[in-house]
Design an enzyme around this catalytic site. Structure first.
Site, PDB file in Angstrom:
ATOM      1  N   HIS A 111       0.771  -1.324  -0.077  1.00  0.00           N
ATOM      2  CA  HIS A 111       0.169  -0.017  -0.173  1.00  0.00           C
ATOM      3  C   HIS A 111       0.705   1.196  -0.067  1.00  0.00           C
ATOM      4  O   HIS A 111       0.399   2.234  -0.078  1.00  0.00           O
ATOM      5  CB  HIS A 111      -1.004  -0.020   1.185  1.00  0.00           C
ATOM      6  CG  HIS A 111      -1.916  -1.132   1.321  1.00  0.00           C
ATOM      7  ND1 HIS A 111      -2.976  -1.316   0.204  1.00  0.00           N
ATOM      8  CD2 HIS A 111      -2.245  -1.769   2.128  1.00  0.00           C
ATOM      9  CE1 HIS A 111      -3.780  -2.208   0.282  1.00  0.00           C
ATOM     10  NE2 HIS A 111      -3.310  -2.757   1.606  1.00  0.00           N
ATOM     11  N   ARG A 149       7.565  -5.262   2.845  1.00  0.00           N
ATOM     12  CA  ARG A 149       6.170  -5.892   2.796  1.00  0.00           C
ATOM     13  C   ARG A 149       5.805  -5.632   1.481  1.00  0.00           C
ATOM     14  O   ARG A 149       5.835  -4.763   0.742  1.00  0.00           O
ATOM     15  CB  ARG A 149       4.961  -5.287   3.375  1.00  0.00           C
ATOM     16  CG  ARG A 149       3.755  -6.152   3.032  1.00  0.00           C
ATOM     17  CD  ARG A 149       2.469  -5.733   3.831  1.00  0.00           C
ATOM     18  NE  ARG A 149       1.857  -4.302   3.584  1.00  0.00           N
ATOM     19  CZ  ARG A 149       0.813  -3.729   4.040  1.00  0.00           C
ATOM     20  NH1 ARG A 149       0.041  -4.833   4.716  1.00  0.00           N
ATOM     21  NH2 ARG A 149       0.331  -2.657   4.074  1.00  0.00           N
TER      22      ARG A 149
HETATM   23  C1  3PY Z   1      -3.703  -4.283   7.548  1.00  0.00           C
HETATM   24  O1  3PY Z   1      -4.177  -3.885   8.767  1.00  0.00           O
HETATM   25  O2  3PY Z   1      -5.117  -4.847   7.115  1.00  0.00           O
HETATM   26  C2  3PY Z   1      -2.670  -3.996   7.060  1.00  0.00           C
HETATM   27  O3  3PY Z   1      -2.392  -4.719   5.943  1.00  0.00           O
HETATM   28  C3  3PY Z   1      -1.794  -3.215   7.790  1.00  0.00           C
HETATM   29  O4  3PY Z   1      -1.014  -2.582   7.008  1.00  0.00           O
HETATM   30 MG    MG Z   2      -3.906  -5.414   4.991  1.00  0.00          MG
END
Ligand code: 3PY
Ligand code: MG
Length: 255
Positions: free
Chosen positions: A46, A71
């Site tokens: 993200h 990530r």
């Molecule tokens: C979530 O809380 O879904 C996440 O991926 C955190 O970044």
């Molecule tokens: Mg998430």
């Protein structure tokens, strides 16, 4: 703190605190990595960073005490290999829904060496710069592979996912998990259904002697999760910290 120390502290307590980068800036990564965190995650799901920025951020983190983690955008062998080859010491994989997906993820993090089943392809360009000439021999034991539990399917399969030998632990995504449970966006971790799901994932990891970590919307939540015995907590991300402090300053200035 480097990867061996990070792993030891995760294993023996009291747990580690990681920063989280959604900005695509090497300078910002350098700042966050120097701020006192034990690790810093570059978010390529993200967050804004593409491959070139991720590499520059990993380079910036190399001269800070924080252990660099990534990530990845998804459960992709090429993407996982590139993050590790670029010098990440660990990978968080989003949206892991089954033991088979966990196995594919874990195998992507491991070389087929020393009896270990793995599919990681050889070419640790920055891995050897940051890890030394013996990086290939030690990478399987050091690289941290954390599978995210953040869907209904993942929650249902969390015990089998935790048992997958090639992964080191589970990482809870409470935002997606809250959505999956029908609680909408921004559900508090204290909401009974979400709290029960978090406890279930924690127990599944603990039963297998694996690590469990969690992304937290606030420092208070991160403190509570550490107190519950989690090994890795993330108290929000850089964009939130920036926005919050800007709002606070503007409020002070404008009254
Ligand atoms: C979530 O809380 O879904 C996440 O991926 C955190 O970044
Ligand atoms: Mg998430």
């Amino acid at each position: 703190m480097k990867i061996q120390d990070l792993r030891e502290r995760m294993a023996s307590g009291p747990g580690v605190v990681s920063g989280w980068m959604s900005l695509d800036s090497a300078y910002a990564a350098e700042l966050v990595g120097s701020a006192g965190f034990d690790a810093v995650v570059i978010d390529c799901q993200h967050g804004m960073a593409g491959h070139a920025q991720m590499v520059a951020m990993l380079q910036a983190l190399s001269h800070t005490p924080a252990v660099p983690l990534v990530r990845v955008g998804g459960n992709s062998l090429p993407e996982i290999n590139r993050a590790l080859d670029s010098g990440a010491w660990g990978v968080i994989c989003p949206l892991v829904n089954s033991a088979a997906e966990a196995r594919a993820f874990g195998r992507a993090c491991r070389y087929p060496m020393g009896g270990v089943e793995g599919e990681r392809s050889f070419g640790p360009a920055r891995g050897m710069l940051v890890g030394g000439a013996d990086y290939p021999q030690k990478a399987n034991a050091l690289v941290l592979a954390l599978a995210m539990i953040e869907t209904r399917a993942g929650l249902e399969a969390c015990a089998e996912i935790a048992a997958e030998p090639s992964i080191d632990g589970l990482f809870i995504g409470p935002s997606d998990l809250g959505l999956a449970l029908g609680l909408g966006t921004g559900a508090a971790h204290t909401e009974p259904e979400l709290a029960a799901a978090i406890a279930r994932v924690h127990a599944a990891a603990a039963a297998c002697g694996k690590f469990v970590g969690i992304w937290c919307g606030s420092a208070e939540m991160a403190r509570a999760m550490l107190a519950q015995g989690m090994q890795l907590v993330v108290p929000g991300h850089d964009a939130i910290w920036l926005k919050t402090e800007i709002a606070r300053r503007l409020a002070v200035v404008r009254g």
